[in-house]
Structure formats: C-alpha cells, structure tokens
Design a protein around this motif. Structure first.
Motif, short mmCIF file in Angstrom:
data_model
loop_
_atom_site.label_atom_id
_atom_site.label_comp_id
_atom_site.label_asym_id
_atom_site.label_seq_id
_atom_site.Cartn_x
_atom_site.Cartn_y
_atom_site.Cartn_z
N PRO A 28 -12.00 12.84 64.09
CA PRO A 28 -12.01 11.61 63.29
C PRO A 28 -12.19 11.92 61.80
O PRO A 28 -12.91 12.84 61.42
CB PRO A 28 -13.21 10.84 63.83
N ALA A 29 -11.51 11.17 60.97
CA ALA A 29 -11.54 11.40 59.52
C ALA A 29 -12.95 11.24 58.96
O ALA A 29 -13.37 11.97 58.07
CB ALA A 29 -10.58 10.47 58.82
N GLY A 30 -13.72 10.28 59.48
CA GLY A 30 -15.08 10.06 59.01
C GLY A 30 -15.97 11.26 59.26
O GLY A 30 -16.82 11.62 58.43
N ALA A 31 -15.78 11.91 60.40
CA ALA A 31 -16.59 13.10 60.72
C ALA A 31 -16.21 14.26 59.82
O ALA A 31 -17.07 15.03 59.37
CB ALA A 31 -16.41 13.48 62.19
N ALA A 32 -14.93 14.40 59.53
CA ALA A 32 -14.49 15.49 58.64
C ALA A 32 -15.00 15.29 57.22
O ALA A 32 -15.47 16.23 56.57
CB ALA A 32 -12.97 15.59 58.65
N ILE A 33 -14.93 14.06 56.73
CA ILE A 33 -15.44 13.77 55.39
C ILE A 33 -16.94 13.99 55.34
O ILE A 33 -17.46 14.56 54.37
CB ILE A 33 -15.07 12.33 54.97
N ALA A 34 -17.67 13.56 56.38
CA ALA A 34 -19.12 13.76 56.42
C ALA A 34 -19.46 15.24 56.44
O ALA A 34 -20.40 15.69 55.77
CB ALA A 34 -19.71 13.06 57.65
N TRP A 35 -18.70 16.02 57.21
CA TRP A 35 -18.94 17.47 57.28
C TRP A 35 -18.82 18.11 55.90
O TRP A 35 -19.69 18.86 55.46
CB TRP A 35 -17.92 18.08 58.25
N TRP A 36 -17.74 17.81 55.19
CA TRP A 36 -17.52 18.40 53.87
C TRP A 36 -18.50 17.86 52.84
O TRP A 36 -18.94 18.58 51.94
CB TRP A 36 -16.08 18.16 53.41
N LEU A 37 -18.87 16.60 52.94
CA LEU A 37 -19.82 16.01 52.01
C LEU A 37 -21.20 16.63 52.16
O LEU A 37 -21.84 16.99 51.16
CB LEU A 37 -19.88 14.49 52.23
N ILE A 38 -21.65 16.82 53.39
CA ILE A 38 -22.96 17.43 53.64
C ILE A 38 -22.95 18.88 53.19
O ILE A 38 -23.91 19.36 52.56
CB ILE A 38 -23.34 17.30 55.13
N ALA A 39 -21.88 19.60 53.46
CA ALA A 39 -21.79 21.00 53.05
C ALA A 39 -21.78 21.12 51.53
O ALA A 39 -22.47 21.98 50.95
CB ALA A 39 -20.54 21.65 53.63
N THR A 40 -21.05 20.26 50.86
CA THR A 40 -20.98 20.30 49.40
C THR A 40 -22.32 19.97 48.77
O THR A 40 -22.75 20.65 47.83
CB THR A 40 -19.90 19.32 48.90
N VAL A 41 -22.99 18.95 49.26
CA VAL A 41 -24.28 18.56 48.70
C VAL A 41 -25.33 19.63 48.99
O VAL A 41 -26.16 19.94 48.12
CB VAL A 41 -24.71 17.19 49.24
N GLY A 42 -25.31 20.23 50.18
CA GLY A 42 -26.27 21.30 50.48
C GLY A 42 -26.07 22.50 49.58
O GLY A 42 -27.04 23.05 49.01
N PHE A 43 -24.82 22.92 49.40
CA PHE A 43 -24.53 24.06 48.53
C PHE A 43 -24.89 23.75 47.09
O PHE A 43 -25.55 24.54 46.41
CB PHE A 43 -23.05 24.44 48.63
N SER A 44 -24.46 22.60 46.60
CA SER A 44 -24.74 22.22 45.22
C SER A 44 -26.23 22.05 44.97
O SER A 44 -26.74 22.46 43.92
CB SER A 44 -24.02 20.91 44.87
N GLY A 45 -26.93 21.43 45.92
CA GLY A 45 -28.37 21.26 45.77
C GLY A 45 -29.10 22.58 45.69
O GLY A 45 -29.99 22.77 44.85
N GLY A 46 -28.75 23.53 46.55
CA GLY A 46 -29.37 24.85 46.51
C GLY A 46 -29.03 25.60 45.24
O GLY A 46 -29.90 26.21 44.61
N TYR A 47 -27.77 25.53 44.83
CA TYR A 47 -27.32 26.25 43.63
C TYR A 47 -28.01 25.71 42.37
O TYR A 47 -28.58 26.46 41.59
CB TYR A 47 -25.81 26.14 43.50
N PHE A 48 -27.94 24.39 42.18
CA PHE A 48 -28.50 23.81 40.97
C PHE A 48 -30.02 23.89 40.94
O PHE A 48 -30.61 24.06 39.87
CB PHE A 48 -28.01 22.37 40.78
N THR A 49 -30.67 23.78 42.09
CA THR A 49 -32.13 23.90 42.11
C THR A 49 -32.55 25.32 41.74
O THR A 49 -33.49 25.51 40.96
CB THR A 49 -32.69 23.52 43.48
N ALA A 50 -31.87 26.32 42.28
CA ALA A 50 -32.22 27.70 41.94
C ALA A 50 -31.96 27.97 40.46
O ALA A 50 -32.78 28.61 39.79
CB ALA A 50 -31.41 28.68 42.80
N THR A 51 -30.84 27.46 39.93
CA THR A 51 -30.53 27.65 38.52
C THR A 51 -31.56 26.95 37.64
O THR A 51 -32.04 27.53 36.65
CB THR A 51 -29.12 27.11 38.21
#
Length: 144
Positions: free
Chosen positions: A51-74
């Motif tokens: 389902p498209a909603g699951a794919a969008i949620a997957w990428w959204l969660i991955a992007t926010v997790g990566f960005s949150g870790g990156y920007f917090t460490a920086t």
C-alpha cells in the motif's frame, strides 16, 4: 577565558540516537492518525502489493530518524564548543516540545488500526527509527 568542554563521543551518539528515535516514533504516531501507517504491510484485505500509505510512512520514519540523529549529533558537537546562538537553542527546544506534545496527544486517542497490526507497526517504527538515527548520528560524528 572559559575552557572548552568536550563531550565524549558515546554520550553524543547516545543522545542523538535517543532524540532520533523519539522523533521517528512521534512521526509514526502522527502519520498513523492521518492514514500513513506501517500496519498496511500486514493486512491481507488489500489487493495491492505494498500500500502507498505504508511505503510513504516507511520512508518518512526513516528520513526523520536519520535527520534527527544527524542534526542532534551536529548540534551537540556545536553546543559543546559554544557555537550555537541562544535564539537557535530556544527555537529547537520549542519545535521538539511541540512535536512531542502533538505525538502525546495523538497517542492518547483511540488507535485507528487493529491492535496486533498496531503493535507490529510500532515495533517496526521503533527499530527503523533506532537504526536510522544511529546511522545519522554516526555519519555526523565521522564527518565532524
């Protein structure tokens, strides 16, 4: 003249991963409220491959997790060296509090997805957020 304080890399890495996971879970809860849930991956009533909603949620969660870790460490590295202005700190704290407050409000309401599917989606979001937040924080610490 003030001394420069150095934080251990493990402390920065741990805090960045925790922040990234919390942001990923907050986005998962907010997305599930608006129909973007990972639980669509385990439903058998849909005739779509993914389902498209699951794919969008997957990428959204991955992007926010990566960005949150990156920007917090920086930001933690910059804060240890005293390079973050006071207004920027206040802005980031306000954004984090508002995002987590919105997720808390969404979490207190009844869940729109079935229980087993919701638990599996929550665990998948937790694992995905943790892995991506670790990758983002590790990348930021290796770069800096």
């Amino acid at each position: 003249m003030a001394e420069t304080t150095f934080f251990p890399r493990r402390l920065i890495l741990g805090a960045a991963v925790i922040c990234g996971v919390l942001l990923a879970l907050a986005v998962h809860m907010l997305g599930a409220r608006y129909g973007l849930d990972l639980g669509g991956l385990w439903r058998s009533d849909t005739h779509e491959f993914i389902p498209a909603g699951a794919a969008i949620a997957w990428w959204l969660i991955a992007t926010v997790g990566f960005s949150g870790g990156y920007f917090t460490a920086t930001l933690m590295q910059s804060a240890a060296h005293g390079q973050i202005p006071q207004r920027m700190r206040q802005f980031l704290i306000a954004v984090g509090v508002l995002l987590l407050a919105g997720a808390g409000q969404v979490a207190s309401a009844p869940s729109p997805i079935p229980t087993v599917s919701g638990v599996l989606a929550g665990l998948a979001a937790l694992c995905l957020g943790a892995v991506m937040a670790f990758c983002g924080a590790h990348f930021a610490l290796r770069r800096g």
